[in-house]
Write a protein that holds these residues in place. Structure first.
Motif: not given
Length: 639
Positions: A309-315, A336-341
């Protein structure tokens, strides 16, 4: 001649007593009246002469009698000087796999054990150590059964370690005669870092040989290629003889799956097997030869891979991440950072911060906890970062901190090939690759190892053990690293290492960590099971995985299942290292030693002669009895 109790020699002064008795306590002759005076005078003269001779003979026999008795009690003996010196004996008995070689239908290890049992003095104390066991200050009768039951060990000590370990078992504070006996076949690998023996003990080398031994070894197996339908496996074999071919059988869970023949060219051979893709194989390769037996079997496992499992928190654009972390091996998700759970973070194996301008404090806390629980973190900065927010996060990893931005073009010219991330990635060191470059980067102070370095010595990529940090953005307007061939092995290996999968097989005794995508409770323990035998590996539970470390366990090769009570998670295979299959041996005549031999019996016989003592007290007892007999005869002859 030497005496065990020399103080008893003072008793020789007692010999003055019979001398005094014989000289000063003489018998008086009585005068007897006789009619013939001439005859009386003749008889009297003859009697005095006979009496004096008898007394002197009795005096000599009694002095010799008492002298013999006194000397018998002093326990005289003959010996060499070293025979009187206290002795210490330390024995190294090699029980590595190369001692499976046979001589007269008996393995060299069994031959060595039997000769030791016959040669060692029954009451002598000694210390014996093998590659995996130690018997300190013991006697033969106490360990005889354990010696007979010795098994072969995966470990083989080199000579330097044998000398060093053996010397620790001597008592350096005592002026004893110290003998270190090394019993082995002396494979060439034992000469690594060879050092001369110390001069405060004597070393004796005994080489066990089996003559011309022909051996075939199953060296390794690997996946050569795979397709949508099949997986191609190749196994490597080697031999030290002129063998042309040998049958090779492949079993799956104990049932014959395939059989082929290995054709040797220059003493090497390769065999191939085809198995269905994504199938589960608990494989065993087997051959039969007259040489060593430990390398005739090779165990391996193939099972459907767990997806990482890989999660990219992207801007920033993450298309390059999507192309690297593909669906066949990874579960890649982005946000995106603002929608991160935040609740999804604990379920990830690798998290990538892709060019965030600022890292929120709440995210910093969660990421630190995620990293402490065994997760991996990759940080790619943006062009306009808030330094304080970055430093708050990265300062906890190798004391890393960002300072000023450096403007100007810099080439990435150096690769740290020894870094764990790049081990087994490159076939050889690349020196003339097409240099990636950046137009700006952030200067960092850190204790983390460098992976990629600019021409000025500053790092482009740093990190270790699940923390990695690029010092420059990867956007196309700053860097062309996305177009470099380095990006795929770098990021792909980060992803693979975030969940350490088991290989086709592991090596017994080699330190290795694998991860399971399971979370265990406090009282739950994972075990390795083989038939009815169970061992417990080192383990550490995290929120999103459980790490198992192998090294001390298991000690035996074979197919194992990873269990927790009645639940089986997966299977894993272990094989013995093949380092001893190459049967090349040293010439012990070239090794420093006090003596060299090919027979345990002859060595201990020579040591016994050096230590031999010829006791004489029995002879003096016999002399005393003889002198008693002489006195009796004197009394009878001279009536």
């Amino acid at each position: 001649m030497q005496f065990k109790h020399p103080e008893l020699l003072w008793a020789l002064l007692l010999l003055l007593i019979p001398i005094i008795v014989h000289l000063f306590q003489l018998r008086r002759f009585k005068k007897t009246p006789f009619t013939n005076v001439q005859l009386l005078q003749k008889v009297l003269t003859q009697s005095k002469k006979s009496s004096n001779l008898k007394k002197w003979l009795l005096l000599a026999s009694r002095i010799l009698l008492f002298t013999s008795l006194i000397l018998a009690f002093t326990q005289p003996f003959f010996s060499e000087k070293i025979a009187l010196q206290e002795k210490e004996t330390v024995i190294y008995l090699d029980n590595s796999f190369s001692l499976q070689a046979k001589n007269d239908n008996e393995t060299l290890l069994n031959t060595g054990v039997q000769q030791l049992i016959k040669s060692l003095p029954k009451d002598q104390s000694f210390t014996l150590f093998t590659n995996d066991r130690v018997f300190r200050n013991t006697k033969l009768k106490d360990i005889q059964n354990e010696l007979i039951g010795l098994t072969h060990s995966t470990n083989q000590l080199i000579l330097k370690d044998i000398y060093l370990k053996g010397s620790t078992y001597f008592d350096a504070s005592k002026p004893t005669l110290k003998n270190l006996v090394v019993i082995s076949d002396f494979q060439e690998g034992m000469a690594l870092k060879l050092a001369d023996t110390s001069n405060y003990y004597k070393s004796h080398l005994i080489q066990l040989t089996s003559g011309d031994l022909e051996n075939v070894s199953l060296d390794s197996i690997y996946v050569s290629s795979n397709s949508a339908d099949n997986i191609e496996l190749e196994a490597l074999l080697s031999t030290n003889s002129d063998l042309e071919n040998i049958p090779v059988s492949l079993f799956n869970s104990g049932k014959l799956f395939a059989k082929t023949s290995a054709q040797f060219v220059n003493k090497k051979a390769t065999v191939s097997f085809t198995i269905p893709y994504n199938s589960e194989i608990n494989g065993t390769l087997e051959i039969t030869d007259s040489g060593l037996s430990y390398d005739d079997v090779l165990y391996f496992n193939i099972a459907p891979k767990e997806k990482i499992s890989v999660l990219g928190i992207n801007e920033a654009d993450d298309n390059f991440l999507i192309r690297i972390f593909t669906e066949d091996e990874f579960l890649y998700s982005n946000t995106p950072t603002k929608e991160l759970d935040y609740s999804a973070i604990d379920k990830q194996n690798l998290i990538i911060l892709n060019e965030l301008d600022e890292i929120p404090n709440s995210l910093t806390s969660v990421l630190r906890k995620f990293k402490d629980n065994g997760g991996s973190l990759l940080i790619i900065p943006s062009k306009n970062i808030v330094s304080n927010s970055y430093n708050t996060l990265i300062n906890g990893f190798f004391k890393t901190g960002l300072s000023q931005k450096i403007i100007g073009e810099h080439n990435i010219v150096s690769i740290n090939f020894s870094h764990p991330l790049y081990q087994n990635v490159f076939d050889k060191k690349v020196v003339n690759f097409q240099y990636p470059k950046v137009s700006e980067y952030y200067n960092v102070k850190t204790e983390a190892p460098q992976l990629l370095v600019y021409e000025n010595g500053a790092p482009f990529l740093i990190g270790l053990n699940g923390f990695y940090f690029f010092t420059a953005p990867l956007s196309q307007d700053v860097s062309n690293f996305k177009n470099s061939p380095l990006i795929v092995p770098t990021l792909y290996t980060m992803g693979i290492n975030s969940l350490k999968m088991a290989n086709l097989y592991e090596i017994v005794g080699r330190d290795r960590t694998i991860d399971l995508s399971i979370s265990l409770g406090k009282d739950q323990i994972i075990k390795l099971s083989q038939n009815r035998n169970e061992v417990i590996p080192e383990q550490k539970a995290y929120n999103n995985k459980t790490s198992l470390n192998f090294g001390s366990v298991p000690t035996k090769d074979g197919l194992y299942s990873i269990n927790e009570k009645e639940r089986t998670f997966k299977n894993i295979s272990f094989n013995y290292p093949r380092s001893e299959s190459e049967l090349r041996f040293m010439e012990i005549d070239n090794l420093p030693a006090s003596s060299r031999s090919d027979s345990i019996n002859s060595l201990f016989q020579s040591l016994e002669k050096e230590n031999g003592i010829t006791e004489l007290w029995k002879w003096f007892i016999i002399f005393a009895l003889l002198f008693v007999l002489v006195e009796v005869l004197i009394q009878k002859i001279f009536k």
